[in-house]
Design a protein around this motif. Structure first.
Motif, short mmCIF file in Angstrom:
data_model
loop_
_atom_site.label_atom_id
_atom_site.label_comp_id
_atom_site.label_asym_id
_atom_site.label_seq_id
_atom_site.Cartn_x
_atom_site.Cartn_y
_atom_site.Cartn_z
N LEU A 167 -9.81 54.29 6.90
CA LEU A 167 -9.39 53.36 7.95
C LEU A 167 -8.28 53.95 8.80
O LEU A 167 -7.49 54.78 8.34
N GLU A 168 -8.20 53.51 10.04
CA GLU A 168 -7.13 53.96 10.93
C GLU A 168 -5.92 53.04 10.79
O GLU A 168 -6.04 51.82 10.84
N PHE A 169 -4.75 53.66 10.64
CA PHE A 169 -3.49 52.93 10.52
C PHE A 169 -2.58 53.31 11.67
O PHE A 169 -2.68 54.42 12.22
N ASP A 170 -1.66 52.42 12.02
CA ASP A 170 -0.67 52.77 13.02
C ASP A 170 0.50 53.51 12.37
O ASP A 170 0.48 53.80 11.17
N ALA A 171 1.51 53.82 13.15
CA ALA A 171 2.62 54.63 12.65
C ALA A 171 3.40 53.94 11.54
O ALA A 171 4.08 54.59 10.74
N ASP A 172 3.31 52.60 11.45
CA ASP A 172 4.04 51.85 10.44
C ASP A 172 3.18 51.50 9.23
O ASP A 172 3.63 50.79 8.33
N GLY A 173 1.93 51.97 9.21
CA GLY A 173 1.08 51.74 8.06
C GLY A 173 0.23 50.49 8.13
O GLY A 173 -0.39 50.09 7.13
N TYR A 174 0.17 49.85 9.32
CA TYR A 174 -0.65 48.66 9.49
C TYR A 174 -2.02 49.04 10.02
O TYR A 174 -2.18 50.04 10.73
N LEU A 175 -3.02 48.23 9.71
CA LEU A 175 -4.38 48.49 10.15
C LEU A 175 -4.51 48.33 11.66
O LEU A 175 -3.99 47.38 12.25
N VAL A 176 -5.21 49.25 12.28
CA VAL A 176 -5.52 49.16 13.71
C VAL A 176 -6.81 48.35 13.85
O VAL A 176 -7.83 48.68 13.25
N VAL A 177 -6.74 47.26 14.61
CA VAL A 177 -7.90 46.39 14.81
C VAL A 177 -8.05 46.06 16.28
O VAL A 177 -7.10 46.18 17.06
N ASP A 178 -9.27 45.63 16.67
CA ASP A 178 -9.47 45.17 18.03
C ASP A 178 -9.27 43.66 18.09
O ASP A 178 -8.82 43.04 17.12
N GLY A 179 -9.62 43.04 19.21
CA GLY A 179 -9.38 41.61 19.37
C GLY A 179 -10.17 40.73 18.44
O GLY A 179 -9.82 39.56 18.25
N GLY A 180 -11.22 41.26 17.83
CA GLY A 180 -11.99 40.51 16.86
C GLY A 180 -11.68 40.84 15.43
O GLY A 180 -12.38 40.41 14.51
N GLY A 181 -10.62 41.64 15.21
CA GLY A 181 -10.25 42.02 13.85
C GLY A 181 -11.08 43.14 13.28
O GLY A 181 -11.01 43.41 12.07
N ARG A 182 -11.86 43.83 14.11
CA ARG A 182 -12.66 44.96 13.64
C ARG A 182 -11.76 46.17 13.42
O ARG A 182 -11.00 46.55 14.30
N THR A 183 -11.88 46.79 12.27
CA THR A 183 -11.14 48.02 12.00
C THR A 183 -11.93 49.21 12.54
O THR A 183 -12.99 49.05 13.16
N SER A 184 -11.45 50.41 12.25
CA SER A 184 -12.13 51.63 12.68
C SER A 184 -13.38 51.93 11.87
O SER A 184 -14.15 52.82 12.23
N VAL A 185 -13.60 51.20 10.76
CA VAL A 185 -14.77 51.40 9.91
C VAL A 185 -15.72 50.22 10.10
O VAL A 185 -15.33 49.08 9.81
N PRO A 186 -16.94 50.45 10.58
CA PRO A 186 -17.89 49.35 10.75
C PRO A 186 -18.09 48.57 9.46
O PRO A 186 -18.21 49.14 8.38
N GLY A 187 -18.07 47.25 9.57
CA GLY A 187 -18.24 46.40 8.41
C GLY A 187 -16.94 45.98 7.75
O GLY A 187 -16.95 45.14 6.85
N VAL A 188 -15.82 46.56 8.17
CA VAL A 188 -14.51 46.20 7.61
C VAL A 188 -13.69 45.52 8.69
O VAL A 188 -13.47 46.08 9.77
N TYR A 189 -13.22 44.31 8.39
CA TYR A 189 -12.44 43.50 9.31
C TYR A 189 -11.09 43.20 8.65
O TYR A 189 -10.95 43.29 7.43
N ALA A 190 -10.13 42.80 9.46
CA ALA A 190 -8.81 42.46 8.89
C ALA A 190 -8.17 41.36 9.71
O ALA A 190 -8.34 41.28 10.93
N ALA A 191 -7.42 40.51 9.02
CA ALA A 191 -6.70 39.41 9.66
C ALA A 191 -5.39 39.18 8.93
O ALA A 191 -5.29 39.37 7.73
N GLY A 192 -4.38 38.77 9.68
CA GLY A 192 -3.11 38.42 9.07
C GLY A 192 -2.10 39.55 9.06
O GLY A 192 -2.14 40.46 9.90
N ASP A 193 -1.23 39.52 8.06
CA ASP A 193 -0.05 40.38 8.04
C ASP A 193 -0.35 41.87 7.95
O ASP A 193 0.49 42.68 8.31
N SER A 194 -1.51 42.26 7.47
CA SER A 194 -1.82 43.68 7.33
C SER A 194 -2.18 44.34 8.66
O SER A 194 -2.38 45.54 8.71
N THR A 195 -2.23 43.55 9.74
CA THR A 195 -2.67 44.08 11.03
C THR A 195 -1.55 44.22 12.06
O THR A 195 -1.80 44.70 13.16
N ALA A 196 -0.34 43.78 11.75
CA ALA A 196 0.74 43.85 12.72
C ALA A 196 2.07 43.89 11.99
O ALA A 196 2.21 43.28 10.93
#
Length: 313
Positions: A258-287
């Motif tokens: 998965l792609e993470f930002d400089a602080d270790g949080y998941l990089v997601v798009d506006g729909g919570g899609r991560t850099s890996v198809p089929g993996v989504y994220a919501a909440g504190d792990s994304t910002a």
């Protein structure tokens, strides 16, 4: 073994039929429960895995959640799970997820002695907090020591408040906190960074910066009564807002690339899609930093909508 919700478990993928769910949601806070509720209403078979060790377990009341202002966070989780489990598409297991790996057509999620296979995953496991090393701080956390200004500052309006932290954003947090009380002292414990320019800006609002080393917080059964300095002085305060250092709980997905930002949080798009198809994220792990409960719940609903549409394509 049969899990809550009637789901039968398999100890491994070899020699036994693997469990299959359209979605596995990891974490049953507001983000995870909201995502799961909307997914089962879309008739997606959904398993929710949760360790039942929420970060806000010590907090007596949560605020800012419309129709539930002042509710216990644990009660909010209970009500959310109760709503979810009314749907036949929902299953729930109290478990710690140890590992997620890719398999043909999806993912294998290991938890306890079990493994479940799924085509999609929603990550909603939240954060851990590291506090300044003050021996009694945890004793008062959730009652008269808090980390979320927007959640808890209203109850201390115009009272003497301390802000304690060891980071470089204390001035910005003090500025927000001053909306509720100008009787505010920023304690850096000799570590936190407040520039001379920021100290002057805070001083114009009557906010003092205290750079001496701390020994502890002082208090009794009624709550915090002050901040004890290492030199023996105790500064009277009615409440403490602490600035923790946050870190997302994501070791269990380390093998997914998965792609993470400089602080270790998941990089997601506006729909919570991560850099890996089929993996989504919501909440504190994304910002960076914790989200209010209602914000996390909204993020979970957005992820559910995006995930459901993606599965139709």
């Amino acid at each position: 073994m049969t899990l809550e919700g009637g789901l039968e478990s398999s100890a491994s993928l070899e020699g036994a039929a693997a469990l299959e769910r359209e979605v596995v949601v990891v974490g049953a806070g507001p983000a995870g429960l909201s995502a799961a509720l909307n997914l089962v209403r879309a008739r997606r078979s959904t398993l929710v895995l949760d360790s039942n060790r929420p970060r806000n377990a010590a907090t007596f009341a949560s605020h800012g959640y419309v129709s539930r202002d002042g509710i216990s966070p644990l009660e909010l989780r209970r009500l959310g799970r109760e709503e979810l489990e009314a749907y036949p598409e929902a299953s729930f297991a109290k478990a710690v997820v140890s590992n997620v790996t890719r398999i043909d057509g999806g993912f294998a999620v290991a938890y306890g002695a079990s493994v479940v296979t799924t085509s999609t995953i929603v990550i909603s496991t939240g954060l851990t907090e590291k506090f300044p090393a003050l021996p009694s701080l945890r004793q008062f956390y959730g009652t008269s020591a808090h980390s979320c200004v927007e959640c808890d500052a209203y109850e201390y309006a115009d009272q003497p408040i301390a802000l304690i932290g060891e980071t470089d954003d204390l001035a910005a947090r003090a500025l927000v906190l001053s909306q509720w009380s100008r009787d505010l002292i920023v304690f850096t414990n000799g570590v936190g960074v407040v520039t001379p320019e920021d100290e002057a800006m805070l001083g114009e609002r009557g906010i003092r910066v205290e750079r001496r080393e701390l020994a502890d917080v002082a208090g009794d059964r009624s709550g915090i009564t002050g901040v004890a300095l290492a030199d023996g002085e105790t500064v009277p305060r009615a409440a403490v807002f602490v600035r923790p250092v946050y870190a997302p709980n994501l070791a269990y997905v380390s093998e997914l690339g998965l792609e993470f930002d400089a602080d270790g949080y998941l990089v997601v798009d506006g729909g919570g899609r991560t850099s890996v198809p089929g993996v989504y994220a919501a909440g504190d792990s994304t910002a960076p930093g914790p989200q209010q409960l209602i914000v996390a719940a909204g993020a979970g609903a957005k992820v559910a909508a995006a995930l459901n549409r993606d599965m139709l394509i």
